[in-house]
Design a protein around this motif. Sequence first.
Motif, PDB file in Angstrom:
ATOM      1  N   SER A  55       0.962  -1.577  -0.137  1.00  0.00           N
ATOM      2  CA  SER A  55      -0.069  -0.172   0.055  1.00  0.00           C
ATOM      3  C   SER A  55       1.013   1.146   0.540  1.00  0.00           C
ATOM      4  CB  SER A  55      -1.365   0.138   1.167  1.00  0.00           C
ATOM      5  OG  SER A  55      -0.146  -0.035   2.333  1.00  0.00           O
ATOM      6  N   GLY A  56       2.173   0.768   1.012  1.00  0.00           N
ATOM      7  CA  GLY A  56       2.751   2.531   0.694  1.00  0.00           C
ATOM      8  C   GLY A  56       3.460   2.458  -0.252  1.00  0.00           C
ATOM      9  N   PRO A  57       4.256   3.346  -0.770  1.00  0.00           N
ATOM     10  CA  PRO A  57       4.924   4.149  -1.930  1.00  0.00           C
ATOM     11  C   PRO A  57       6.656   3.836  -1.745  1.00  0.00           C
ATOM     12  CG  PRO A  57       3.568   6.415  -1.062  1.00  0.00           C
ATOM     13  CD  PRO A  57       3.294   4.924  -0.298  1.00  0.00           C
ATOM     14  N   GLY A  92      -7.274  -1.211  -5.309  1.00  0.00           N
ATOM     15  CA  GLY A  92      -7.129  -1.148  -3.800  1.00  0.00           C
ATOM     16  C   GLY A  92      -5.973  -2.010  -3.520  1.00  0.00           C
ATOM     17  N   GLU A  93      -6.119  -2.939  -5.073  1.00  0.00           N
ATOM     18  CA  GLU A  93      -4.779  -4.699  -4.861  1.00  0.00           C
ATOM     19  C   GLU A  93      -4.118  -4.326  -5.762  1.00  0.00           C
ATOM     20  OE1 GLU A  93      -8.199  -7.335  -2.172  1.00  0.00           O
ATOM     21  OE2 GLU A  93      -8.007  -7.599  -4.604  1.00  0.00           O
ATOM     22  N   VAL A  94      -3.225  -5.154  -5.437  1.00  0.00           N
ATOM     23  CA  VAL A  94      -2.196  -4.729  -6.119  1.00  0.00           C
ATOM     24  C   VAL A  94      -1.307  -6.510  -6.888  1.00  0.00           C
ATOM     25  CG1 VAL A  94       0.356  -4.937  -6.585  1.00  0.00           C
ATOM     26  CG2 VAL A  94      -0.959  -3.237  -5.053  1.00  0.00           C
ATOM     27  N   TRP A  95      -1.310  -7.065  -8.430  1.00  0.00           N
ATOM     28  CA  TRP A  95      -1.526  -7.810  -7.995  1.00  0.00           C
ATOM     29  C   TRP A  95      -0.617  -8.501  -9.644  1.00  0.00           C
ATOM     30  CZ3 TRP A  95      -5.679 -11.695  -8.868  1.00  0.00           C
ATOM     31  CH2 TRP A  95      -6.799 -11.619  -8.023  1.00  0.00           C
ATOM     32  N   LEU A  96       0.618  -9.221  -9.292  1.00  0.00           N
ATOM     33  CA  LEU A  96       1.242 -10.134 -10.364  1.00  0.00           C
ATOM     34  C   LEU A  96       0.725 -11.006 -11.321  1.00  0.00           C
ATOM     35  CD1 LEU A  96       4.218  -9.653 -10.304  1.00  0.00           C
ATOM     36  CD2 LEU A  96       4.550 -11.993  -9.736  1.00  0.00           C
ATOM     37  N   LEU A  97       1.251 -10.804 -12.783  1.00  0.00           N
ATOM     38  CA  LEU A  97       0.477 -11.552 -13.479  1.00  0.00           C
ATOM     39  C   LEU A  97       2.148 -11.853 -14.358  1.00  0.00           C
ATOM     40  CD1 LEU A  97      -2.044  -8.843 -14.954  1.00  0.00           C
ATOM     41  CD2 LEU A  97      -2.211 -11.001 -12.819  1.00  0.00           C
ATOM     42  N   THR A  98       1.870 -13.790 -14.966  1.00  0.00           N
ATOM     43  CA  THR A  98       3.030 -14.548 -15.245  1.00  0.00           C
ATOM     44  C   THR A  98       2.354 -14.278 -16.342  1.00  0.00           C
ATOM     45  OG1 THR A  98       2.352 -16.586 -14.069  1.00  0.00           O
ATOM     46  CG2 THR A  98       3.552 -14.862 -13.229  1.00  0.00           C
ATOM     47  N   ALA A  99       3.163 -14.558 -17.096  1.00  0.00           N
ATOM     48  CA  ALA A  99       3.769 -14.942 -18.287  1.00  0.00           C
ATOM     49  C   ALA A  99       3.315 -17.158 -18.771  1.00  0.00           C
ATOM     50  CB  ALA A  99       4.341 -14.633 -19.046  1.00  0.00           C
ATOM     51  N   GLY A 174      11.603  -4.820   3.174  1.00  0.00           N
ATOM     52  CA  GLY A 174      12.606  -3.588   2.921  1.00  0.00           C
ATOM     53  C   GLY A 174      13.898  -4.233   3.228  1.00  0.00           C
ATOM     54  N   ARG A 175      14.590  -5.449   2.862  1.00  0.00           N
ATOM     55  CA  ARG A 175      15.761  -6.029   3.200  1.00  0.00           C
ATOM     56  C   ARG A 175      16.071  -5.660   1.950  1.00  0.00           C
ATOM     57  NH1 ARG A 175      12.635 -11.010   4.639  1.00  0.00           N
ATOM     58  NH2 ARG A 175      13.272 -11.451   2.716  1.00  0.00           N
ATOM     59  N   PRO A 176      17.774  -5.810   2.335  1.00  0.00           N
ATOM     60  CA  PRO A 176      18.676  -5.573   1.482  1.00  0.00           C
ATOM     61  C   PRO A 176      18.649  -6.849   0.747  1.00  0.00           C
ATOM     62  CG  PRO A 176      19.992  -5.293   3.455  1.00  0.00           C
ATOM     63  CD  PRO A 176      18.361  -5.214   4.000  1.00  0.00           C
ATOM     64  N   GLY A 304       5.520   5.938  -7.811  1.00  0.00           N
ATOM     65  CA  GLY A 304       5.785   4.721  -8.196  1.00  0.00           C
ATOM     66  C   GLY A 304       4.495   3.924  -8.937  1.00  0.00           C
ATOM     67  N   GLU A 305       3.431   4.997  -9.121  1.00  0.00           N
ATOM     68  CA  GLU A 305       2.372   4.955  -9.971  1.00  0.00           C
ATOM     69  C   GLU A 305       2.169   5.621 -11.029  1.00  0.00           C
ATOM     70  OE1 GLU A 305      -2.068   4.692  -8.757  1.00  0.00           O
ATOM     71  OE2 GLU A 305      -1.186   3.012  -7.903  1.00  0.00           O
ATOM     72  N   THR A 306       1.532   5.139 -12.415  1.00  0.00           N
ATOM     73  CA  THR A 306       1.635   5.690 -13.848  1.00  0.00           C
ATOM     74  C   THR A 306       0.146   5.684 -13.903  1.00  0.00           C
ATOM     75  OG1 THR A 306       1.492   3.892 -15.177  1.00  0.00           O
ATOM     76  CG2 THR A 306       3.391   4.722 -14.079  1.00  0.00           C
ATOM     77  N   VAL A 307      -0.199   6.683 -14.728  1.00  0.00           N
ATOM     78  CA  VAL A 307      -1.408   7.196 -15.548  1.00  0.00           C
ATOM     79  C   VAL A 307      -1.816   6.429 -16.778  1.00  0.00           C
ATOM     80  CG1 VAL A 307      -1.726   9.055 -14.089  1.00  0.00           C
ATOM     81  CG2 VAL A 307      -0.411   8.727 -16.756  1.00  0.00           C
TER      82      VAL A 307
END
Length: 485
Positions: A55-57, A92-99, A174-176, A304-307
């Motif tokens: 949720s955070g930038p 409001g949800e973030v999704w990762l789509l795989t090929a 947030g880990r290196p 970090g988010e585009t239009v």
Amino acid sequence: MAGGTDTIVDIGQDRLAGYRLTGRTWTGELGTWYAAVSATGAPASALRFEPGAVSGPAARDRVVAAVLADRRLARSGLAGLVPVADLVSAHGEVWLLTAEPAGPTVGDLLGDAPGVPRPDAGDAATVLAETAQTLLAVHAAGLAHGAVHPGTVVIAPGGVVLLAERGLADALHGRPPAPERDVAAWASLARGLAATWAADAPRAAGLLEQVAAAATTRGLAAARDTLLAGRTLLPSGFPTRERLTETAHRWSVHEAATRAAYPVPSPSPSPGRAGMDEGEIVTLLHVGAGGGERTGEGPGSRAGETVVRFGPGVPAETTAARIWRGGREQATVHSTGAAGRRGPRPPAGRRYRTALSAVVLALILAGAALAWLLRTPASALAVTGAEVVVPKKTLKCGESAAIRGVLTTNGSAGEIRYRWLRSDGDEPVEHTHRVPGGETEHEVTLRWDVRGKGTFKGTVTLEVLSPVPDGEAVEDKKSFTYRCR
């Protein structure tokens, strides 16, 4: 996924950026994975991150940077990661789509399923060899996986072993990047496979235990070399993938039959998700004017988010949609967040002792190496042959060409410089492959993604740049055909 739970659900006609969610879902460490069908009709997967996790930038920027780093690795020729098609925000949800599908995983295959052949010690060694090679390439790029376990090791069609979720856990927390954590996790995977898939072959199980110990004490490259040097202790099929391919195929058939026999009623939509195709879907991967992808800000967008926005489905007339469908990604990676920070410096006294120890160790090793060289002169590495192997001559919609190259040498250790040339005009990239002594055959890989409708013939050439015999060209080429109507 390891540590998760599997359920069979019917999502109905829910769609997300051209993907239709259907079939099995399973819970992992980062969120919920869904079996899916891509816009081209090919099997795929979608990961819905835990609510609030991105949720955070700052967290979004780190996740975007991890995805773009994966695309950069793929462009450089690394074929060992599950390819990412898009990263989107919806309701409001973030999704990762795989090929490609993110399953079955090694975690899935560790369970018993009727009619599914159990993987053997040779399959375990294949999984370890291929994941080790992928991790070494990732680490050489200054990155890490961050969550290596049976639930992130995927068996793709054709028995190819891929890693899923690379860098995502580190990005969310947030880990290196910490390659040493990957090595420890890989050693744990080796011990687990020794106790399961290799349990019926004591000599092979002992080899996998030695491999795990080598990883812990001497590193991943030494562990890989130990595994390959002990191939005589493995089943005769190693390192072919026939049994692993059959196992993964049978598992998929069993999973599909289970879904058909025990359907679960469609769940009620959660608040804000009713009619997933309605409203805005925002891609978090921005396609810039130069064709490269970047993160950025625009009018009405968050950091970090585009239009670049999609309504129902993915409108084909937009530039972003055409690039998304065609797979012509060009990644630009930006260092963000904690990935670029270093830990605190050790005290001066400890640095002095460490430096002194390093100097002494270097002198000892140099003396030993010099004594060995004076005693046994070594011949220089030379590549004497190259062969391109295309497992599937004809590809269908959504399939990718998993191409292997076999380099034949005189058995000396050293570095091989080579490049892949593709007939689609993609700019060739030189690669360096370090090989150990005592082996005469070495494998390199290339993944070629083709998307869209129509017929396409692709020709790939493997060209060795050095070291080759004077005046000789060491290369080979093969072709495949892609048909999608």
